[in-house]
Design an enzyme around this catalytic site. Structure first.
Site, PDB file in Angstrom:
ATOM      1  N   PRO A  49       2.304  -7.941  -0.783  1.00 11.80           N
ATOM      2  CA  PRO A  49       2.104  -7.288   0.628  1.00 11.80           C
ATOM      3  C   PRO A  49       0.888  -6.538   0.604  1.00 11.80           C
ATOM      4  O   PRO A  49       0.369  -5.779  -0.222  1.00 11.80           O
ATOM      5  CB  PRO A  49       3.300  -6.161   0.344  1.00 11.80           C
ATOM      6  CG  PRO A  49       3.563  -5.935  -0.922  1.00 11.80           C
ATOM      7  CD  PRO A  49       3.144  -7.360  -1.693  1.00 11.80           C
ATOM      8  N   MET A  50       0.169  -6.822   1.716  1.00 15.94           N
ATOM      9  CA  MET A  50      -0.950  -5.841   2.011  1.00 15.94           C
ATOM     10  C   MET A  50      -0.898  -5.724   3.669  1.00 15.94           C
ATOM     11  O   MET A  50      -1.074  -6.750   4.498  1.00 15.94           O
ATOM     12  CB  MET A  50      -2.493  -7.159   1.840  1.00 15.94           C
ATOM     13  CG  MET A  50      -2.508  -7.228   0.311  1.00 15.94           C
ATOM     14  SD  MET A  50      -3.896  -8.185  -0.091  1.00 15.94           S
ATOM     15  CE  MET A  50      -3.300  -9.779   0.319  1.00 15.94           C
TER      16      MET A  50
ATOM     17  N   GLN B  28       9.143  -5.767   3.085  1.00 15.97           N
ATOM     18  CA  GLN B  28       8.867  -4.294   2.115  1.00 15.97           C
ATOM     19  C   GLN B  28       9.113  -3.318   3.113  1.00 15.97           C
ATOM     20  O   GLN B  28       8.473  -3.259   4.430  1.00 15.97           O
ATOM     21  CB  GLN B  28       7.530  -4.302   1.679  1.00 15.97           C
ATOM     22  CG  GLN B  28       7.410  -3.294   0.934  1.00 15.97           C
ATOM     23  CD  GLN B  28       5.892  -2.755   0.307  1.00 15.97           C
ATOM     24  OE1 GLN B  28       4.724  -2.671   0.860  1.00 15.97           O
ATOM     25  NE2 GLN B  28       5.945  -3.107  -0.895  1.00 15.97           N
TER      26      GLN B  28
ATOM     27  N   CYS C  77       2.186   3.069  -2.436  1.00 12.05           N
ATOM     28  CA  CYS C  77       0.825   3.047  -1.417  1.00 12.05           C
ATOM     29  C   CYS C  77       0.242   4.317  -1.957  1.00 12.05           C
ATOM     30  O   CYS C  77       0.710   5.452  -1.904  1.00 12.05           O
ATOM     31  CB  CYS C  77       1.393   3.127  -0.314  1.00 12.05           C
ATOM     32  SG  CYS C  77       0.063   3.389   1.271  1.00 12.05           S
TER      33      CYS C  77
ATOM     34  N   GLY D 128      -2.032  -7.466 -10.159  1.00 17.23           N
ATOM     35  CA  GLY D 128      -3.331  -6.785 -10.415  1.00 17.23           C
ATOM     36  C   GLY D 128      -4.508  -7.512 -11.168  1.00 17.23           C
ATOM     37  O   GLY D 128      -4.216  -7.699 -12.160  1.00 17.23           O
ATOM     38  N   ASP D 129      -5.475  -7.728 -10.106  1.00 14.06           N
ATOM     39  CA  ASP D 129      -6.867  -8.349 -10.804  1.00 14.06           C
ATOM     40  C   ASP D 129      -6.619  -9.784 -11.544  1.00 14.06           C
ATOM     41  O   ASP D 129      -7.027 -10.028 -12.344  1.00 14.06           O
ATOM     42  CB  ASP D 129      -7.331  -7.308 -11.660  1.00 14.06           C
ATOM     43  CG  ASP D 129      -8.125  -6.072 -10.926  1.00 14.06           C
ATOM     44  OD1 ASP D 129      -8.705  -6.260 -10.042  1.00 14.06           O
ATOM     45  OD2 ASP D 129      -7.631  -5.003 -11.643  1.00 14.06           O
TER      46      ASP D 129
ATOM     47  N   GLY E 232      -2.693 -10.420  -4.419  1.00 11.98           N
ATOM     48  CA  GLY E 232      -3.044 -10.109  -3.458  1.00 11.98           C
ATOM     49  C   GLY E 232      -4.441 -10.328  -2.970  1.00 11.98           C
ATOM     50  O   GLY E 232      -4.895 -11.560  -2.401  1.00 11.98           O
TER      51      GLY E 232
HETATM   52  C1  LIG Z   1      -5.714  -4.325   2.318  1.00 15.41           C
HETATM   53  C2  LIG Z   1      -4.667  -4.125   1.321  1.00 15.41           C
HETATM   54  C3  LIG Z   1      -3.284  -3.707   1.748  1.00 15.41           C
HETATM   55  C4  LIG Z   1      -2.298  -3.553   0.924  1.00 15.41           C
HETATM   56  N1  LIG Z   1      -1.185  -2.916   1.636  1.00 15.41           N
HETATM   57  C5  LIG Z   1      -0.099  -3.145   0.704  1.00 15.41           C
HETATM   58  C6  LIG Z   1       1.165  -2.913   1.172  1.00 15.41           C
HETATM   59  O1  LIG Z   1       1.518  -2.814   2.569  1.00 15.41           O
HETATM   60  N2  LIG Z   1       2.090  -2.600   0.294  1.00 15.41           N
HETATM   61  C7  LIG Z   1       2.255  -2.554  -1.012  1.00 15.41           C
HETATM   62  O2  LIG Z   1       3.067  -2.362  -1.764  1.00 15.41           O
HETATM   63  N3  LIG Z   1       0.890  -2.935  -1.496  1.00 15.41           N
HETATM   64  C8  LIG Z   1      -0.097  -3.003  -0.719  1.00 15.41           C
HETATM   65  N4  LIG Z   1      -1.487  -2.967  -1.297  1.00 15.41           N
HETATM   66  C9  LIG Z   1      -1.334  -3.529  -2.400  1.00 15.41           C
HETATM   67  C10 LIG Z   1      -1.375  -4.916  -2.978  1.00 15.41           C
HETATM   68  O3  LIG Z   1      -0.022  -5.305  -2.736  1.00 15.41           O
HETATM   69  C11 LIG Z   1      -1.642  -5.056  -4.540  1.00 15.41           C
HETATM   70  O4  LIG Z   1      -0.902  -4.258  -5.205  1.00 15.41           O
HETATM   71  C12 LIG Z   1      -2.949  -4.610  -4.967  1.00 15.41           C
HETATM   72  O5  LIG Z   1      -4.114  -5.207  -3.923  1.00 15.41           O
HETATM   73  C13 LIG Z   1      -3.203  -5.025  -6.545  1.00 15.41           C
HETATM   74  O6  LIG Z   1      -3.161  -6.556  -6.482  1.00 15.41           O
HETATM   75  P1  LIG Z   1      -4.381  -7.607  -6.629  1.00 15.41           P
HETATM   76  O7  LIG Z   1      -5.399  -7.150  -7.543  1.00 15.41           O
HETATM   77  O8  LIG Z   1      -3.640  -8.887  -6.543  1.00 15.41           O
HETATM   78  O9  LIG Z   1      -5.021  -7.416  -4.997  1.00 15.41           O
HETATM   79  C14 LIG Z   1      -2.318  -3.464  -0.422  1.00 15.41           C
HETATM   80  C15 LIG Z   1      -3.683  -3.825  -0.928  1.00 15.41           C
HETATM   81  C16 LIG Z   1      -4.747  -4.155  -0.062  1.00 15.41           C
HETATM   82  C17 LIG Z   1      -6.067  -4.532  -0.672  1.00 15.41           C
END
Ligand SMILES: Cc1cc2nc3c(=O)[nH]c(=O)nc-3n(C[C@H](O)[C@H](O)[C@H](O)COP(=O)(O)O)c2cc1C
Length: 360
Positions: A16-17, A71, A101, A201-202, A224
């Protein structure tokens, strides 16, 4: 063991982003293949929205064969109950609660990562949601608010309340996005919990997705930001897992992705906001070794100018000149680790869970 298997396949999830994981983006990712679940951005649940939430395209399915996770973010038991029921009725395969968040606004409202500290509240909210979600209920948590030592205890509260699986993004709220995700915490939860654990994560390349599974024993992988940068990452991971040759995108594929992205959004908006395109291009630039590209493209004023610059500068690049192959050969991004976690400066965060102490 079967109780620790996820109910969807492939066992990968688009994260979710907020502002990113909208219906057009979810469809774009789902169409590239290799992903089992796509998630919506969070829906803030509060008095204003209840009980008549306007869902619009929020719950639009990408494809029949790709699950949809919706979510919700909130803390009022009765509102969360109604919201969980509404999302289930609207067709969510998974209802997920946001416990991560880090934004000041969320924390002021006592939601997202702020809820990690209140185990009594967590249990009340989750067990109530459990009663009204007929299908799958999940929780997506950070490792802690200002301290990761309670991650396992917090996760156990969620399991006790009846969640089907847990997604863990192993950073603390105070970390925001600093450093590198500490995959040791994923390993600890995967070893200790009786439900499947999805690591997040990463995971910056497909090989890292397989490595996360191997090193942590997690049942699934959520991606993400790296999927914004490389929408083929899921299909590449799927190919690696099957022993097939993964697709290596060239610059022309990236340029087409940018155009498809703009087109997907223009089906829902009369004018695609330049900010949204820049958000994506900023991520894509992280796969281009020439750091000057990022500066030049972000100085462009219109969507058309951005697309033209991507065509001109990225379009001619070969797969070897981009950091988008399954192995992440150019290593422009640092993936998570169970061996060398946390920030570049200073020692890793102190994690004192008994489970972790036993395995490190
Ligand atoms: C622009 C952005 C928006 C995000 N919005 C949410 C969200 O709405 N809900 C959530 O649980 N996490 C949110 N996250 C966190 C991501 O879901 C994820 O946990 C985090 O980016 C780490 O994973 P990654 O390294 O694969 O990006 C957001 C992250 C980014 C970068």
């Amino acid at each position: 063991v079967s109780s620790r298997a996820l109910p969807f396949a492939p066992t990968t999830m688009l994260a979710p982003m907020e502002g990113v994981s909208t219906a057009p983006f979810r469809a774009l990712i789902a169409d590239k293949g290799g992903v089992g679940v796509v998630s919506t951005e969070f829906v803030r649940i509060n008095d204003h929205h209840m009980p008549s939430l306007k869902l619009g395209r929020l719950v639009e399915r990408a494809r029949d064969d790709v699950w949809l996770s919706v979510q919700v973010m909130g803390r009022e038991v009765s509102h969360m109950e109604v919201a969980a029921r509404i999302m289930s009725d609207a067709g969510a395969d998974i209802v997920d609660i946001n416990l991560g968040c880090p934004s000041p606004k969320a924390v002021r409202g006592g939601v997202g990562s702020a809820m990690l500290k209140d185990h009594v509240l967590l249990h009340r909210v989750l067990s109530t949601m459990r009663r009204v979600v007929p299908r799958v209920l999940s929780a997506k948590m950070r490792a802690g608010f200002d301290d990761a030592s309670g991650a396992l205890a917090t996760a156990r509260v969620l399991v006790d309340a009846g969640v089907d699986f847990i997604v863990i993004h192993p950073r603390r709220r105070v970390d925001f996005y600093e450093g590198v995700a500490d995959w040791r915490i994923i390993r600890m939860l995967a070893r200790e919990l009786p439900v499947p654990v999805v690591g997040n994560g990463d995971v910056w390349n497909a090989r890292a997705a397989l490595r996360m599974r191997d090193e942590t024993g997690c049942a699934g992988v959520m991606i993400g930001r790296p999927a914004m940068r490389n929408p083929w990452i899921f299909t590449q991971a799927d190919a690696l897992a099957r022993g097939d040759t993964p697709f290596s995108p060239a610059g022309a594929d990236v340029a087409r992705y940018m155009r498809d992205f703009v087109e997907a959004y223009s089906t829902t908006m009369s004018r695609v906001p330049v900010g949204r395109v820049k958000e994506l291009v900023r991520m894509i630039a992280r796969a281009v070794p020439d750091r000057g590209f990022s500066r030049r493209v972000l100085m462009e004023q219109t969507v058309d100018d951005i697309l033209r610059r991507v065509d001109d500068e990225v379009g001619p690049l070969s797969p070897q000149e981009l950091d988008l192959d399954a192995e992440g050969s150019l290593r422009l991004e640092r993936s998570g680790s169970t061996i060398e976690p946390a920030s570049e400066e200073g020692p890793p965060p102190t994690v004192v869970d008994e489970g972790l102490r036993a395995i490190t």
